[in-house]
Design an enzyme around this catalytic site. Structure first.
Site, short mmCIF file in Angstrom:
data_model
loop_
_atom_site.label_atom_id
_atom_site.label_comp_id
_atom_site.label_asym_id
_atom_site.label_seq_id
_atom_site.Cartn_x
_atom_site.Cartn_y
_atom_site.Cartn_z
N THR A 127 0.83 -1.21 0.00
CA THR A 127 0.00 0.00 0.00
C THR A 127 0.86 1.26 0.00
O THR A 127 1.81 1.39 0.78
CB THR A 127 -0.90 0.01 1.25
OG1 THR A 127 -1.69 -1.17 1.26
CG2 THR A 127 -1.82 1.24 1.24
N ILE A 138 -9.98 -10.91 3.76
CA ILE A 138 -10.01 -9.80 4.69
C ILE A 138 -8.60 -9.22 4.90
O ILE A 138 -7.62 -9.83 4.46
CB ILE A 138 -10.56 -10.21 6.08
CG1 ILE A 138 -9.69 -11.32 6.68
CG2 ILE A 138 -11.98 -10.69 5.97
CD1 ILE A 138 -9.98 -11.63 8.14
N CYS A 145 -7.03 -0.83 7.05
CA CYS A 145 -5.81 -1.00 7.81
C CYS A 145 -6.02 -0.59 9.27
O CYS A 145 -6.41 0.53 9.55
CB CYS A 145 -4.68 -0.19 7.21
SG CYS A 145 -3.13 -0.74 7.89
C1 LIG Z 1 4.08 -8.09 6.53
C2 LIG Z 1 2.68 -7.69 6.21
C3 LIG Z 1 2.41 -6.41 5.74
C4 LIG Z 1 1.10 -6.04 5.41
N1 LIG Z 1 0.86 -4.80 4.87
C5 LIG Z 1 -0.37 -4.54 4.32
C6 LIG Z 1 -0.57 -3.38 3.52
O1 LIG Z 1 0.35 -2.56 3.29
N2 LIG Z 1 -1.80 -3.18 2.98
C7 LIG Z 1 -2.85 -4.06 3.16
O2 LIG Z 1 -3.95 -3.85 2.62
N3 LIG Z 1 -2.67 -5.18 3.91
C8 LIG Z 1 -1.46 -5.43 4.47
N4 LIG Z 1 -1.25 -6.60 5.15
C9 LIG Z 1 -2.40 -7.52 5.35
C10 LIG Z 1 -2.44 -8.63 4.28
O3 LIG Z 1 -2.63 -8.11 2.99
C11 LIG Z 1 -3.55 -9.65 4.56
O4 LIG Z 1 -4.80 -9.03 4.39
C12 LIG Z 1 -3.48 -10.24 5.96
O5 LIG Z 1 -2.15 -10.44 6.34
C13 LIG Z 1 -4.24 -11.57 6.04
O6 LIG Z 1 -3.63 -12.53 5.21
P1 LIG Z 1 -2.66 -13.69 5.78
O7 LIG Z 1 -3.41 -14.38 6.88
O8 LIG Z 1 -2.36 -14.54 4.60
O9 LIG Z 1 -1.45 -13.00 6.31
C14 LIG Z 1 0.04 -6.97 5.55
C15 LIG Z 1 0.32 -8.26 6.05
C16 LIG Z 1 1.62 -8.62 6.38
C17 LIG Z 1 1.88 -10.00 6.90
#
Ligand SMILES: Cc1cc2nc3c(=O)[nH]c(=O)nc-3n(C[C@H](O)[C@H](O)[C@H](O)COP(=O)(O)O)c2cc1C
Length: 379
Positions: free
Chosen positions: A82, A266, A202
């Site tokens: 983002t 999500i 976020c």
């Molecule tokens: C290291 C990290 C950085 C993240 N930064 C963002 C971000 O910049 N923008 C966003 O929409 N989600 C961000 N997320 C959330 C992920 O896109 C995702 O929605 C969330 O981690 C759930 O997925 P997961 O269970 O596979 O980790 C981030 C997640 C992680 C692990």
């Protein structure tokens, strides 16, 4: 456990400069070696042909070096982290810690604090983490240049999605804040993004709140953004809506249908995060509560995908569903697809397992071979 491609021991800036790490960074381009049927790419997503409807959501891929490496390993639908219209610093290190959740992080469980640590005993399929960055961003010109490179590194059947967020600045009223989402989306369009996502979910940004639960704000942001980006498909990224919020969710979606092409769900589930001594684990104001992701939130991502599918049917609407949350292995991917996700993405799982896309491709290929034995025309 594998070494993650984003190294939690290092600061965000060190990761940005030196990353990616581990096997994602071995420089081996697997795309040539994928043994695919001749008619690849075969999936249609928002009008783009995609090899495999799997990739990495916004977050772990900090810049073009990370994006290029992810494409090379077969993650076909990936998001660039983002970005904002102005330069913005990262929250202080640490930004990623393991958290101790047994089973599902239900909304009830998330009301009680979680204990964070630098290590985990859990199996690679079972762990959860907190991530808390505060949406850092380089200046727009810098990320736009770099995003161009990231887009150029996509191969045949691969797609890069830009994620943007608005920034509250001195003297801003709500409408100015909403316009800033649109302005940032326009920057992403100028950088060459073919699909743009509004990060409306976020939980780590102290002043800005989680906008996806405010119908007026969501509508205004989507409308203003679509005015700027025209034909470019617009996605929104939302958090979990409880069953009690179903009507709210449906109302929001109904109002923005003219502007959006898809919904990513999500983001994370917010919870208080403490260290082993009971103190705030992540340093700094507004960081007691942080986003939890990984295995323990899969229930929530899957539930949202199913409910989005129902809403789609009820409204007779046409929008893509991008399923995110707790996808740690091939079975999780299949479960999301069966629930109705057009594309599935993994952040935490992929960070620790850069072979995940390769494993999913293999599974898809085996499925196709089985189908073709019975009905060659179907593949
Ligand atoms: C290291 C990290 C950085 C993240 N930064 C963002 C971000 O910049 N923008 C966003 O929409 N989600 C961000 N997320 C959330 C992920 O896109 C995702 O929605 C969330 O981690 C759930 O997925 P997961 O269970 O596979 O980790 C981030 C997640 C992680 C692990």
């Amino acid at each position: 456990m594998n070494k993650p491609f984003y190294d939690p021991e290092k600061s965000y800036d060190e990761n940005y400069e030196q990353g990616p790490f581990g096997d994602l960074a071995d420089g081996v381009d697997l795309r040539e070696s994928f043994d695919y049927a001749q008619d690849r790419p075969k999936y249609n997503f928002l009008g783009f042909k995609i090899n495999t409807p799997f990739g990495i959501p916004s977050g772990p891929l900090l810049n073009s070096k990370f994006c290029k490496a992810a494409f090379e390993k077969g993650f076909d639908v990936i998001h660039y982290k983002t970005r904002r219209s102005i330069e913005f610093p990262s929250n202080k290190h640490p930004n990623v810690l393991f958290v101790d959740v047994e089973g599902d992080l239900t909304l009830q469980r998330a009301k009680k604090p979680l204990i964070a640590s630098k290590n985990t005993e859990k199996d690679a399929k079972d762990f959860s983490i907190t991530n808390s960055f505060g949406n850092p961003s380089p200046q727009a010109q810098v990320w736009m240049e770099d995003m161009k490179k990231a887009i150029e590194s996509a191969g045949n059947g691969q797609l890069l999605i830009a994620s943007v967020v608005g920034t509250i600045q001195a003297g801003f009223r709500d409408d100015d804040y909403h316009k800033d989402f649109a302005k940032t989306a326009q920057f992403a369009m100028e950088a060459g993004a073919k699909v743009i996502e509004l990060n409306l979910s976020c939980p780590n940004v102290a002043n800005e709140g989680i906008v996806c639960y405010s119908p007026g704000a969501v509508l205004n942001i989507c409308k203003k953004t679509k005015e700027k980006i025209g034909e470019i498909p617009l996605l929104i990224k939302i958090g979990y809506f409880s069953k009690e919020q179903q009507e709210l969710l449906e109302g929001i979606i109904k109002s923005i249908l003219p502007y959006i092409s898809g919904i990513s769900a999500i983001n994370t589930i917010p919870a208080k995060v403490l260290d082993a001594d009971g103190n705030q684990a992540l340093p700094g104001e507004g960081r007691l509560t942080a986003g939890i992701c990984g295995a323990s939130i899969k229930w929530a991502g899957l539930d949202m995908v199913k409910r989005l599918k129902q809403i789609k049917k009820k409204l007779n609407a046409d929008f893509a569903i991008i399923g995110v949350g707790g996808v740690m292995d091939v079975e999780d991917y299949l479960e999301y697809r069966a629930a109705g996700a057009d594309v599935v993405q993994s952040a935490t799982g992929a960070m620790w397992n850069p072979k995940l896309a390769q494993q999913i491709r293999q599974k898809e290929k085996t499925k196709e071979e089985i189908i073709s034995q019975f009905s060659p025309a179907a593949v």
